[in-house]
Motif scaffolding. Structure first.
Motif, short mmCIF file in Angstrom:
data_model
loop_
_atom_site.label_atom_id
_atom_site.label_comp_id
_atom_site.label_asym_id
_atom_site.label_seq_id
_atom_site.Cartn_x
_atom_site.Cartn_y
_atom_site.Cartn_z
N GLY A 155 -70.80 63.32 31.72
CA GLY A 155 -71.32 63.10 30.12
C GLY A 155 -70.17 61.45 29.74
N VAL A 156 -70.57 61.73 28.53
CA VAL A 156 -70.46 60.47 27.78
C VAL A 156 -69.58 61.28 26.09
N THR A 157 -68.93 60.41 25.37
CA THR A 157 -68.90 60.50 24.11
C THR A 157 -69.63 59.74 23.17
N THR A 158 -69.45 60.11 21.86
CA THR A 158 -70.13 59.68 20.81
C THR A 158 -69.59 59.61 19.76
N GLY A 159 -68.17 59.93 19.90
CA GLY A 159 -67.34 59.34 19.56
C GLY A 159 -67.58 58.76 18.19
#
Length: 243
Positions: free
Chosen positions: A75-79
Motif C-alpha cells: 500500500g501507499v500513502t495519499t497524504g
C-alpha cells in the motif's frame, strides 16, 4: 496481521538508512517480509526524496517491491503533504498505471472522501486513517461508503507513552459502534511500542517500521525495518505464551 511501514514522510536527516529509492524499498521489503511482515506500507519519493503520488514514481516503487516480495500486499500513502489539493491527489490516483493493493486516506484532511472515491473507482483497497485528537472519526462516520474500506487505521498522535495508550483505548471505544472493518492500531516515536503491545493484547492488526519509530523496545537505535519487525514478532510470541 503485521504490516511494515518502511519509510513514511521521514528524511535521511532523521534516519541515515531510510529506504528512499525503489531499489532501497525493494531491499527493505525483502528483509521485512523475511522477518515476518505480512503487508507493506510505503511512501513513494521523488528524486528530491519528497513524498509524491506521481504515477511514474508510484509505478517504479510498486514494481520493484513486487519483484522482491511477490504476493505480499503493498500500500501507499495519499497524504496531503504529497500533493496539497484533494483534486490533485484524486487525479494522480486516476492516472496511476500500476495500482497498489491498498492506500491510506487520512480522514482529518480536507477532501478525503474525494480521494477515497477515486481509489474505489480504481478498485484499490482503502485504509481509513483516523487520527486521534482530530475530527477524522466524525467525518468518516458520515461517509456513505465507510463500510467499503479494507481496514481502519487507528492512528495515535500522542507520543507520550501513557497518554498514547489512554488515547488509543478511547479511540477504540469510539470506533467500536462505527465500523465492523478490521482495525490496525499504531503509535509513533516513544509511544509506538506501548501502543503496539495494546494492539497485540486486543488481537488487532499492527504495524511497525521506520515510519513509526527509530528505536527498538529497549531504546536502542535501529537501522532497519527488519529489526523492528523481528522485535514486534517477539512481542506477539510473548503475548501468545501468556494466553
Amino acid at each position: 496481521m503485521l504490516q511494515a511501514c518502511l519509510n513514511g514522510a521521514r528524511t535521511r536527516a532523521e534516519c541515515a538508512h531510510l529506504p528512499v529509492t525503489p531499489q532501497e524499498l525493494a531491499a527493505a521489503a525483502r528483509e521485512a517480509v523475511a522477518a515476518g511482515a505480512q503487508d507493506l506500507h510505503v511512501h513513494p519519493k521523488n528524486r528530491d526524496a519528497e513524498d509524491t503520488l506521481e504515477p511514474a514514481v508510484v509505478a517504479a516503487v510498486l514494481t520493484a517491491i513486487r519483484s522482491a516480495v511477490p504476493g505480499i500486499p503493498v500500500g501507499v500513502t495519499t497524504g496531503a503533504w504529497a500533493a496539497p489539493y484533494a483534486e490533485m491527489r484524486a487525479a494522480h490516483v486516476r492516472a496511476w498505471t500500476v495500482l497498489p493493493d491498498h492506500a491510506s486516506v487520512n480522514w482529518h484532511e480536507d477532501g478525503a472522501a474525494e480521494v477515497a472515491a477515486a481509489l474505489l473507482e480504481r478498485g484499490v483497497g482503502i485504509e481509513a486513517g483516523i487520527y486521534s485528537g482530530t475530527a477524522a472519526l466524525q467525518r468518516f462516520r458520515t461517509w456513505p461508503q465507510a463500510h467499503q474500506v479494507l481496514r481502519v487505521l487507528a492512528e495515535i498522535t500522542d507520543t507520550s507513552p501513557q497518554a498514547a495508550v489512554r488515547a488509543a483505548v478511547g479511540l477504540l471505544d469510539e470506533l467500536r459502534p462505527v465500523t465492523t472493518s478490521p482495525i490496525l492500531l499504531h503509535g509513533e516515536d516513544e509511544a509506538a511500542w506501548p501502543v503496539l503491545r495494546l494492539a497485540v493484547s486486543r488481537r488487532l492488526d499492527i504495524r511497525i517500521g521506520l515510519e513509526d519509530v527509530l528505536q527498538l523496545p529497549d531504546g536502542t537505535p535501529t537501522q532497519t525495518n527488519a529489526d523492528l519487525v523481528q522485535a514486534a514478532q517477539q512481542i506477539i510470541h510473548q503475548a501468545s505464551e501468556t494466553l
